[in-house]
Design a protein around this motif. Structure first.
Motif, short mmCIF file in Angstrom:
data_model
loop_
_atom_site.label_atom_id
_atom_site.label_comp_id
_atom_site.label_asym_id
_atom_site.label_seq_id
_atom_site.Cartn_x
_atom_site.Cartn_y
_atom_site.Cartn_z
N ALA A 56 -6.78 1.89 7.22
CA ALA A 56 -7.30 3.18 6.75
C ALA A 56 -8.05 3.09 5.43
O ALA A 56 -8.48 4.11 4.90
N TYR A 57 -8.22 1.89 4.89
CA TYR A 57 -8.99 1.73 3.66
C TYR A 57 -9.41 0.28 3.51
O TYR A 57 -8.88 -0.62 4.20
N ALA A 58 -10.37 0.04 2.63
CA ALA A 58 -10.82 -1.31 2.32
C ALA A 58 -10.84 -1.48 0.81
O ALA A 58 -10.94 -0.50 0.06
N PRO A 87 6.75 9.87 6.34
CA PRO A 87 7.59 9.75 5.15
C PRO A 87 7.23 8.51 4.34
O PRO A 87 6.93 7.45 4.90
N ARG A 88 7.25 8.66 3.02
CA ARG A 88 6.96 7.52 2.15
C ARG A 88 8.09 6.51 2.21
O ARG A 88 9.27 6.85 2.12
N LYS A 89 7.70 5.24 2.34
CA LYS A 89 8.64 4.13 2.28
C LYS A 89 8.02 3.03 1.44
O LYS A 89 7.06 2.37 1.87
N ASP A 90 8.53 2.85 0.23
CA ASP A 90 7.94 1.86 -0.68
C ASP A 90 8.03 0.46 -0.08
O ASP A 90 9.07 0.06 0.45
N ALA A 91 6.91 -0.25 -0.16
CA ALA A 91 6.86 -1.61 0.39
C ALA A 91 5.90 -2.46 -0.43
O ALA A 91 4.99 -3.10 0.11
N PHE A 92 6.08 -2.49 -1.75
CA PHE A 92 5.20 -3.25 -2.63
C PHE A 92 5.25 -4.74 -2.26
O PHE A 92 6.34 -5.30 -2.06
N HIS A 93 4.07 -5.36 -2.17
CA HIS A 93 4.04 -6.77 -1.76
C HIS A 93 2.77 -7.43 -2.26
O HIS A 93 1.73 -6.78 -2.42
N ALA A 94 2.83 -8.72 -2.49
CA ALA A 94 1.65 -9.50 -2.83
C ALA A 94 0.74 -9.57 -1.60
O ALA A 94 1.21 -9.55 -0.46
N GLU A 95 -0.58 -9.65 -1.85
CA GLU A 95 -1.57 -9.63 -0.77
C GLU A 95 -1.83 -11.04 -0.25
O GLU A 95 -2.40 -11.87 -0.95
N THR A 96 -1.42 -11.31 0.99
CA THR A 96 -1.58 -12.64 1.56
C THR A 96 -2.99 -12.89 2.10
O THR A 96 -3.32 -14.02 2.45
N GLY A 117 0.15 1.02 -10.04
CA GLY A 117 -0.62 2.23 -9.76
C GLY A 117 -1.55 2.05 -8.58
O GLY A 117 -2.49 1.25 -8.64
N HIS A 118 -1.27 2.80 -7.49
CA HIS A 118 -2.15 2.76 -6.32
C HIS A 118 -3.56 3.21 -6.69
O HIS A 118 -3.75 4.18 -7.44
N MET A 119 -4.56 2.54 -6.12
CA MET A 119 -5.92 3.06 -6.17
C MET A 119 -6.15 3.95 -4.93
O MET A 119 -6.35 5.14 -5.07
N THR A 120 -6.12 3.42 -3.71
CA THR A 120 -6.00 4.29 -2.55
C THR A 120 -4.52 4.66 -2.43
O THR A 120 -3.67 3.79 -2.28
N PRO A 121 -4.19 5.95 -2.49
CA PRO A 121 -2.78 6.34 -2.56
C PRO A 121 -2.07 6.26 -1.21
O PRO A 121 -2.67 6.48 -0.15
N SER A 122 -0.78 5.97 -1.26
CA SER A 122 0.03 5.93 -0.03
C SER A 122 0.07 7.30 0.64
O SER A 122 0.20 7.38 1.86
N ASN A 127 -0.15 6.76 8.96
CA ASN A 127 0.98 6.25 9.73
C ASN A 127 1.71 5.19 8.92
O ASN A 127 1.26 4.80 7.84
N ALA A 128 2.83 4.73 9.44
CA ALA A 128 3.68 3.81 8.69
C ALA A 128 2.99 2.48 8.41
O ALA A 128 3.14 1.90 7.33
N THR A 129 2.22 1.98 9.37
CA THR A 129 1.53 0.70 9.17
C THR A 129 0.49 0.80 8.06
O THR A 129 0.42 -0.05 7.17
N ALA A 130 -0.32 1.85 8.12
CA ALA A 130 -1.35 2.05 7.10
C ALA A 130 -0.71 2.27 5.73
O ALA A 130 -1.21 1.79 4.71
N GLN A 131 0.39 3.01 5.71
CA GLN A 131 1.07 3.25 4.43
C GLN A 131 1.58 1.94 3.84
O GLN A 131 1.43 1.69 2.64
N LYS A 132 2.15 1.08 4.67
CA LYS A 132 2.63 -0.22 4.17
C LYS A 132 1.47 -1.01 3.58
O LYS A 132 1.62 -1.65 2.53
N GLN A 133 0.31 -0.98 4.22
CA GLN A 133 -0.85 -1.69 3.71
C GLN A 133 -1.29 -1.17 2.35
O GLN A 133 -1.81 -1.93 1.52
N SER A 134 -1.06 0.11 2.09
CA SER A 134 -1.46 0.68 0.79
C SER A 134 -0.60 0.17 -0.35
O SER A 134 -0.99 0.28 -1.52
#
Length: 256
Positions: A56-58, A87-96, A117-122, A127-134
């Protein structure tokens, strides 16, 4: 000015000049107004960059700043409606998807005094997959907690309200840097921005503008033209817009 970012980063790394980044460098033109990615007019910004396409974003990640230079989305009313049911589910992760040496890590932020700080916000993700990517750290900058949870969050909410009313907006969000000796956090020297900005083009209004907020304990936010943010960052968020649209900021609500 256009050389401001280069002056900041030269304190960290010696650049080689690279070409301007265009939409042809990405596989996801659907996220960009006019199907053209933001231009890195200041070509020194293109050193060690990686474009990452998500559902959902680049974004374009910088191996120098260890964060995004821009993060782009085509935000629609339908997407916002879906996001409200996710629903928000925090999933902060390094970008592989970017080289290991160009990544920030969770440890860089721990004890730093800054939020991730998110640039594109969660809250925009449908959907859950896109949110995790954010929650990728490539979509994060060190952001003052007061700004992140206050005026910046209210700007994100205001934009969702505008898009719900107007149907769609093209959005590009990023950091801005000023001064010759940037602050950094963590072992990976993640650069702390002096400002964060969010550029929006609303087709229903035929105009564009940019929210810009200082990244400090008592943040000051303003609405400026696209031309102003180009001059201050060396990044053109909407290369295909006319000079007239870029020169004049439409009205956007400012948070208290």
């Amino acid at each position: 000015m256009l050389d401001r970012f280069a002056r900041v980063l030269c304190a960290v790394v010696v650049f080689t000049v690279a070409g301007v980044v265009h939409a042809s460098d990405t596989a996801c033109p659907q996220f960009f107004q006019g199907e053209q990615a933001p231009d890195l007019i200041d070509t020194s910004l293109a050193e060690r960059t990686t474009v990452v396409c998500n559902d959902a974003y680049a974004l374009i990640a910088s191996g120098v700043t260890k964060g995004p230079l821009w993060s782009a989305e085509h935000l629609t009313a339908a997407q916002i409606a879906d996001a409200q049911n996710t629903p928000r589910k925090d999933a902060f992760h390094a970008e592989t998807a970017i080289p290991d040496e160009d990544r920030s890590q969770l440890a860089d932020y721990k004890g730093s005094g800054y939020d991730r700080g998110h640039m594109t916000p969660s809250g925009d993700e449908p959907n859950a997959t896109a949110q995790k990517q954010s929650f990728s750290l490539a979509n994060m900058v060190p952001q003052n907690h007061t700004l992140n949870t206050g005026k910046w969050e209210r700007i994100e909410t205001s934009l969702r309200t505008l898009v719900t009313e107007d149907g769609e907006a093209w959005v590009v969000t990023g950091p801005a840097f000023d001064g010759p000796t940037p602050d950094t956090i963590g072992a990976d020297a993640v650069i702390v921005p002096n400002y964060t900005w969010k550029a929006v083009y609303i087709p229903a209004e035929g105009g564009a503008a940019v929210w810009r907020c200082s990244n400090v304990d008592a943040p000051v936010c303003a609405v400026v033209s696209v031309d102003t943010i180009i001059d201050e960052t060396g990044i053109d968020p909407f290369p295909t817009l006319s000079a007239t649209v870029k020169s004049k900021a439409i009205s956007l609500p400012l948070p208290n």
